[in-house]
Design an enzyme around this catalytic site. Structure first.
Site, PDB file in Angstrom:
ATOM      1  N   GLU A   1      -6.532   9.560 -32.543  1.00 26.84           N
ATOM      2  CA  GLU A   1      -6.438   8.586 -32.698  1.00 26.84           C
ATOM      3  C   GLU A   1      -8.313   8.577 -32.895  1.00 26.84           C
ATOM      4  OE1 GLU A   1      -4.608   7.482 -28.908  1.00 26.84           O
ATOM      5  OE2 GLU A   1      -4.605   9.138 -28.553  1.00 26.84           O
TER       6      GLU A   1
ATOM      7  N   ASP B   1      -2.071  15.712 -22.008  1.00 29.20           N
ATOM      8  CA  ASP B   1      -2.140  14.358 -22.879  1.00 29.20           C
ATOM      9  C   ASP B   1      -1.294  13.838 -23.596  1.00 29.20           C
ATOM     10  OD1 ASP B   1      -2.725  11.474 -21.946  1.00 29.20           O
ATOM     11  OD2 ASP B   1      -4.196  12.036 -23.913  1.00 29.20           O
TER      12      ASP B   1
ATOM     13  N   HIS C   1       4.626  14.879 -26.586  1.00 28.00           N
ATOM     14  CA  HIS C   1       4.859  13.227 -27.137  1.00 28.00           C
ATOM     15  C   HIS C   1       4.668  14.072 -28.194  1.00 28.00           C
ATOM     16  CE1 HIS C   1       3.769   9.956 -24.640  1.00 28.00           C
ATOM     17  NE2 HIS C   1       2.295  10.244 -24.973  1.00 28.00           N
TER      18      HIS C   1
ATOM     19  N   LYS D   1      -8.777  13.082 -30.564  1.00 29.90           N
ATOM     20  CA  LYS D   1      -9.645  11.619 -30.214  1.00 29.90           C
ATOM     21  C   LYS D   1     -10.531  11.434 -31.271  1.00 29.90           C
ATOM     22  CE  LYS D   1      -7.369  10.426 -26.218  1.00 29.90           C
ATOM     23  NZ  LYS D   1      -6.258   9.357 -26.147  1.00 29.90           N
TER      24      LYS D   1
ATOM     25  N   ASP E   1       1.106  -1.234  -0.259  1.00 32.55           N
ATOM     26  CA  ASP E   1       0.180   0.405   0.003  1.00 32.55           C
ATOM     27  C   ASP E   1       0.822   1.061   0.410  1.00 32.55           C
ATOM     28  OD1 ASP E   1      -1.194   2.193   0.633  1.00 32.55           O
ATOM     29  OD2 ASP E   1      -2.425   1.008   2.708  1.00 32.55           O
TER      30      ASP E   1
ATOM     31  N   LYS F   1       4.585   9.201 -17.224  1.00 29.77           N
ATOM     32  CA  LYS F   1       3.559  10.021 -17.232  1.00 29.77           C
ATOM     33  C   LYS F   1       1.967   9.523 -16.199  1.00 29.77           C
ATOM     34  CE  LYS F   1       0.924  11.656 -20.331  1.00 29.77           C
ATOM     35  NZ  LYS F   1       0.014  10.987 -21.670  1.00 29.77           N
TER      36      LYS F   1
END
Ligand code: BG6
Length: 479
Positions: free
Chosen positions: A210, A229, A234, A328, A87, A142
């Site tokens: 994507e 993101d 990237h 996306k 934990d 990340k």
């Protein structure tokens, strides 16, 4: 001091990344005899498992995600695995973990992909348990913060225990073969470098498209959005590799020194230089898909698409726009870089009625790895009606050119580099901070101007404003 680790400690060992990428990558490296012959992999996570339970878990993941031709290696690979329940929300359990790891003789590589809330206790726990000494290095996945301030906190916490030389920040795009090939293309050929500047290049496009949507990452993605993101990491790494000056050597310091100069030269965006979008219900490949807000279960202002016109304020790139676009639920999965050259200064064929198109270099990163250059050629014939020219591709189809080479996923390369201690393909702290600095200013601009994402239909190339952003500069996106 460099060392090849004979122990690998995997945090998040039962997570999605471990199942899809890390375990298959490690098994492939094992199958090819590329890891230390005594390498032991200790997985840790909250799940209550013992060694046998973890091996069964890993066997299941490998059955699903490892290519068929590697499966013979699985039983011997499983022997390398150990497991310790932990934990990580308190540093108490790290003593037991250290016992499980045992003596560190050759070296320990740690791979940390953990929720941001567990970061501090994990780092403190590793330190207290003696898992952060000279023979330990750490790989960090990340998200490492959500802006410059939070990334600094994380970097400070890590730096208090691991020096930069033993800190490996992962951007999995750097592990992709074609991304590394960009360096070979630029710096192992004499053809391109003399043309690689504002005199000859009209603009650059970088697209990461994507087809997937939220993929159940409700908590994470809605807090992040496409800018943080994909662009912050990237896409800016791709941009840096395209735009950097030639490093004097191919090593971690030289390459990263050049990348950071580019990142620091990014001009803050003006208010009309970006467009954001969010997908609505539509169809991808003929299959109906819900809108982002439907997937999420409530309305949201998070962008699932972003298009940007960026500039790099230095001598080489003066006046050359870099168009970046990611989203996306776009019509196809493609990552590509387009280098659009200028037209010839004077066309001797114009008076003959023949049109020339400027050359274009297309670097396909995924799904197909290829490098194509469009050149003008004469259409065969006797030309009684005037000469005709046509654009033809000079293609290097990488899979065909290197048919015998094993196709490796990014994490194979990165895990091996982590185990062996090569930082060239990992992101240095100053790079990450320059990336956040630029991205934070974009977000502040959006907040200041009350910019909210424009809707686009799933399966389209994003909001029409993204087309207009490019067209204002006489550019069309390469779809
Ligand atoms: C991750 C992002 O870093 O990269 C995801 O968090 C994205 O949202 C993924 O889907 C894309 O990676 P790849 O290798 O599939 O292009």
């Amino acid at each position: 001091m460099n060392f090849i680790a004979d122990k690998l400690l995997l945090f998040g060992a039962t997570g999605d990344l471990a199942q899809r990428m890390l375990l298959p990558s490690l098994c492939a490296l094992h199958a090819d005899g590329l890891v230390h012959q005594d390498l032991v992999i200790i997985g840790t996570a909250r799940s209550e498992l013992d060694d046998a339970g973890y091996r069964a878990f890993a066997a299941e993941a490998l059955a699903r995600f490892l290519p068929e031709d590697r499966k013979a290696a699985v039983p011997a690979f499983l022997d390398r695995l150990r497991y310790q329940t932990l934990d990580a929300s308190s540093s108490d359990g790290f003593g037991v973990l250290a016992e499980k790891v045992g003596p560190i003789t050759d070296g320990l590589a740690i791979f940390l992909s953990t929720a941001p809330s567990l970061f501090e206790t994990t780092i403190a726990g590793l330190h207290q348990a003696g898992l952060a000494g000279d023979k330990c290095r750490i790989g960090l996945e990340k998200p490492l913060g959500s802006d410059l301030a939070t990334s600094r906190l994380i970097n400070d916490a890590v730096a208090s225990v691991f020096p930069e030389s033993r800190t490996f920040r992962i951007d999995h795009y750097l592990g992709k073969e074609t991304v590394q090939n960009l360096l070979a293309l630029r710096f192992a050929n004499v053809l391109f470098e003399p043309l690689w500047n504002s005199t000859h290049i009209n603009h650059v496009q970088i697209t990461v498209a994507e087809t997937v949507g939220l993929e159940g990452r409700v908590g994470f993605y809605d807090q992040a959005g496409a800018l943080r993101d994909m662009v912050q990491n990237h896409m800016l790494q791709l941009l840096a590799l395209v735009a950097m000056e030639p490093p004097a050597k191919f090593n971690a310091t030289a390459v990263r020194d050049e990348k950071v100069k580019v990142l620091r030269s990014l001009r803050p965006l003006g208010s009309g230089d970006s467009v954001t979008g969010q997908y609505r219900a539509g169809a991808i490949d003929g299959v109906a898909v819900p809108g982002y807000d439907q997937e999420l279960g409530h309305p949201s202002d998070t962008e699932t698409f972003v298009a940007i016109k960026a500039h790099i304020d230095n001598w080489r790139w003066k006046g050359v726009p870099f168009f970046l676009r990611t989203g996306k639920r776009l019509p196809e999965r493609t990552t590509e870089i387009i280098i659009q050259f200028n037209p010839v200064p004077h066309s001797i064929f114009a008076a003959e009625g023949a049109k020339t198109s400027p050359n274009r270099l297309i670097i396909g990163i995924q799904p197909d790895e290829n490098i194509g250059l469009t050149v003008m050629a004469k259409v065969p014939g006797l030309d009684r009606g005037g000469i005709r020219l046509r654009e033809v591709p000079l293609d290097i189809n990488m899979p065909n050119a290197f048919a015998a080479a094993v196709k490796r996923i990014a994490y194979e390369r990165l895990l091996l580099d982590l185990i062996e201690g090569d930082q060239t393909l990992f992101v240095r702290r100053d790079e990450v901070e320059a990336q956040w600095d630029w991205v934070d200013a974009i977000r502040a601009g959006w907040a200041e101007h009350g910019l909210t994402p424009k809707p686009y239909t799933a399966g389209s190339w994003g909001p029409s404003a993204a087309v207009a952003l490019a067209e204002r500069h006489g550019v069309s996106w390469h779809d």
